[in-house]
Design an enzyme around this catalytic site. Structure first.
Site, PDB file in Angstrom:
ATOM      1  N   CYS A  66      -0.657   2.948   4.665  1.00 23.89           N
ATOM      2  CA  CYS A  66       0.088   1.905   3.957  1.00 23.89           C
ATOM      3  C   CYS A  66      -0.008   0.577   4.716  1.00 23.89           C
ATOM      4  CB  CYS A  66       1.526   2.362   3.713  1.00 23.89           C
ATOM      5  SG  CYS A  66       2.289   1.460   2.364  1.00 23.89           S
TER       6      CYS A  66
ATOM      7  N   HIS B  27       0.868   7.163   1.171  1.00 25.91           N
ATOM      8  CA  HIS B  27       1.424   7.883   2.318  1.00 25.91           C
ATOM      9  C   HIS B  27       1.033   9.353   2.209  1.00 25.91           C
ATOM     10  CE1 HIS B  27       3.942   4.776   4.138  1.00 25.91           C
ATOM     11  NE2 HIS B  27       4.175   4.348   2.916  1.00 25.91           N
TER      12      HIS B  27
ATOM     13  N   GLU C 295       0.841  11.530   4.311  1.00 26.28           N
ATOM     14  CA  GLU C 295       1.665  12.405   5.161  1.00 26.28           C
ATOM     15  C   GLU C 295       2.817  13.031   4.376  1.00 26.28           C
ATOM     16  OE1 GLU C 295       1.498   9.147   5.294  1.00 26.28           O
ATOM     17  OE2 GLU C 295       3.389   8.179   5.840  1.00 26.28           O
TER      18      GLU C 295
HETATM   19  N1  GLN Z   1       5.424  -3.622   3.971  1.00 27.35           N
HETATM   20  C1  GLN Z   1       4.286  -3.192   3.233  1.00 27.35           C
HETATM   21  C2  GLN Z   1       4.524  -3.264   1.736  1.00 27.35           C
HETATM   22  O1  GLN Z   1       5.622  -3.352   1.294  1.00 27.35           O
HETATM   23  C3  GLN Z   1       3.862  -1.794   3.631  1.00 27.35           C
HETATM   24  C4  GLN Z   1       4.830  -0.744   3.204  1.00 27.35           C
HETATM   25  C5  GLN Z   1       4.657   0.559   3.901  1.00 27.35           C
HETATM   26  O2  GLN Z   1       3.963   0.654   4.906  1.00 27.35           O
HETATM   27  N2  GLN Z   1       5.288   1.586   3.389  1.00 27.35           N
HETATM   28  O3  GLN Z   1       3.599  -3.224   0.963  1.00 27.35           O
END
Ligand code: GLN
Length: 540
Positions: free
Chosen positions: A388, A514, A516
């Site tokens: 992410c 994600h 994970e």
């Molecule tokens: N802050 C980033 C976004 O909102 C990444 C979010 C995250 O890593 N879950 O897109």
């Protein structure tokens, strides 16, 4: 003869004395055991806070925010349930103080209690019981295990515990009290007094536990069990040992070794004849590989909440799962990204790593340190996985240092940056409320390139992973970044959002998702397995 529909049975897990004893792991171990016996078991979790869900909380407050396929942002215990049960769960299994009070007040405004004084008992307790029964009715589990967050005696969960007492007036309920049993170092003696106090507290709430599970460092002595049993009005075999395990995935096996499975099934009125030995042996093999793996590697996990390991619980476990598959022990080296800013940072230590992961996160703190680490991994051939935010920063690093876009950034961190390689998602532009409004949950993604790390990892073209973000790869830079070598290897079906990027050489992949969150003990996340494969072949 009239037909009697099979009725759901309930287990309620209460904690006494202190939190952090591993109620989630105990609940999950019971789920696992019931599944070994081919019973359909579902967890439910109560959290007493007044937030609707934990999506608006800082990881320092509540650990990782876990996201389900259906976009629910739930307590991290759901991660443990899914990792043990190998099943995707749903948001209706999570009950919070916020959800309960919210619906009571909205019903009151609709006039649904017209003429009555709305009270904790019976209105709130009825609301709780009806939510539990609704799940039973709709999902028809054989057993529902309700984990009550917090400890007995907390104001926050008192009305919920009262509802559990009432649940037992209508249904078959087995109560489990998880408590702490300390050993005094000086004398090496196991002390039962705190547990006795816990038992008494639960009795005061009108509940008599069928089992007391004792979290302890060492195995419970027979004399300890006898003593506690006497005070708790239970037979000695109902005092269950929950000693430290080499891996938490061994706890269901330990419970079975000491015969807890059979007693529990008997209390639930369920037959113990259907043990699925194939499932059990597969689990045992996996546990064996986790405990005594053939090789060992070091992975740096870079984040900004590393002081609280719970913030990255799923990443940590995904490495255990992938490690078990690859017969490798993964030593995690937690790296606080702010330590790599302003010319600081231990790059020699990084060079000794077999791989690097940059985790997800929000806000600008620590971001430059992450970018420095990503650059070092890319230029020193250290296998890299970006999750992410870790993918977004992989793009920024590549833009700045390879594509010549020196003033590149994400608009989240520098809204005035000359090259905004990461920008707010279109769908987010008009959103003002913070709760539950990110791009969340299971999202489909296409992997068009058979030669990519992504395709090779998943072995298929269409995949689904869970998401939680507001920003995305800026499509106006697709061409420039591609021309300088960055590979775009995953896109949404409508081609609008970039989901995966890769370095042209070496092992470097970032995903907007994600993965994970979908990793389970028996089905590890493909990208983590690929990272470990690549890491194993790195010579350090
Ligand atoms: N802050 C980033 C976004 O909102 C990444 C979010 C995250 O890593 N879950 O897109």
């Amino acid at each position: 003869m009239s037909f009697m529909p099979a009725r759901t049975k309930y287990i309620v897990v209460l904690g006494s004395l202190l939190s952090g004893l591993g109620k989630g792991v105990v609940t999950s171990s019971i789920l696992r055991i019931l599944d070994f016996y081919n019973y359909k078991a579902l967890p439910m979790k109560f959290d007493g806070y007044l937030n609707f869900d934990c999506g608006t909380m800082n990881p320092f407050q509540h650990g990782e925010v876990f996201v389900l396929d259906d976009k629910s942002e739930v307590d991290m215990d759901f991660g443990i349930y899914e990792r043990f049960l190998n099943k995707s769960l749903t948001g209706d299994l999570s009950i919070t103080g916020g959800k309960l009070f919210g619906s009571i007040i909205s019903k009151e405004r609709q006039g649904r209690y017209l003429g009555h004084t709305v009270q904790i008992i019976p209105h709130l307790t009825d609301e709780i019981i009806s939510r539990i029964e609704k799940v039973s009715l709709e999902k028809k589990p054989d057993v529902q295990i309700i984990e009550v967050g917090g400890t007995v005696g907390d104001i926050e969960n008192s009305y919920f515990i009262e509802a559990m007492r009432q649940l037992a007036l209508k249904h078959e309920v087995v109560f489990i009290n998880l408590t702490y049993l300390p050993t005094l170092d000086v004398v090496g003696e196991q002390k039962t007094k705190p547990a006795q106090i816990g038992v008494r507290q639960i009795l005061q709430d009108g509940i008599r536990a069928n089992f007391i599970i004792c979290r302890s460092q060492a195995e419970l002595l027979e004399s300890t069990k006898e003593k506690l049993a006497l005070f708790a009005n239970l037979s000695k075999d109902r005092i269950i040992d929950d000693k430290d395990q080499k891996t938490l995935y061994n706890l269901p096996l330990h419970f079975m070794d000491i015969g807890f499975d059979k007693m529990l099934l008997k209390d639930l009125g369920l037959d113990a004849a259907n043990l699925n030995t194939e499932k059990l042996h597969k689990w045992k093999d996996n546990v064996k590989r986790t405990i005594s793996p053939r090789s060992e590697i070091n992975i740096a996990v870079v984040g900004k909440y590393t002081h609280l390991r719970d913030s990255y619980a799923s990443v940590k476990e995904a490495l255990v799962h992938a490690g078990a598959k690859e017969d490798t022990k993964v030593n995690i080296h937690w790296v606080e990204s702010t330590d790599y800013e302003n010319g600081k940072g231990d790059y020699n230590a990084l060079d000794k790593m077999h791989g690097v992961i940059v985790t997800g996160g929000f806000g600008s703190r620590g971001v430059e340190g992450m970018i420095n680490i990503i650059r070092h991994a890319r230029t020193h051939g250290i296998p890299y996985l970006g999750l992410c935010l870790g993918m977004q920063l992989m793009v920024v690093e590549y833009g700045r240092n390879v594509a010549g876009l020196r003033e590149a950034n994400s608009s989240e961190f520098d809204p005035k940056a000359k090259h905004k390689l990461i920008v707010l998602l279109d769908s987010q532009r008009r959103i003002t409320n913070k709760g539950g409004t990110m791009r969340l949950g299971a999202q489909k993604c296409i992997l068009p390139d058979k030669d990519s790390i992504a395709y090779r990892a998943y072995g298929k073209r269409v995949i689904s992973e869970r998401h939680r973000h507001r920003y995305e790869f800026n499509n106006s830079y697709r061409k420039a970044l591609r021309n300088s070598g960055l590979k775009i290897t995953g896109l949404t079906a409508d081609n609008k959002l970039v989901e995966f990027v890769e370095w042209p050489t070496g092992f470097g992949i970032g995903t907007q998702s994600h993965p994970e969150l979908k990793s389970r003990f028996e089905t590890p996340a493909p990208l983590f397995v690929s990272l470990i494969e690549a890491a194993k072949s790195r010579n350090v």
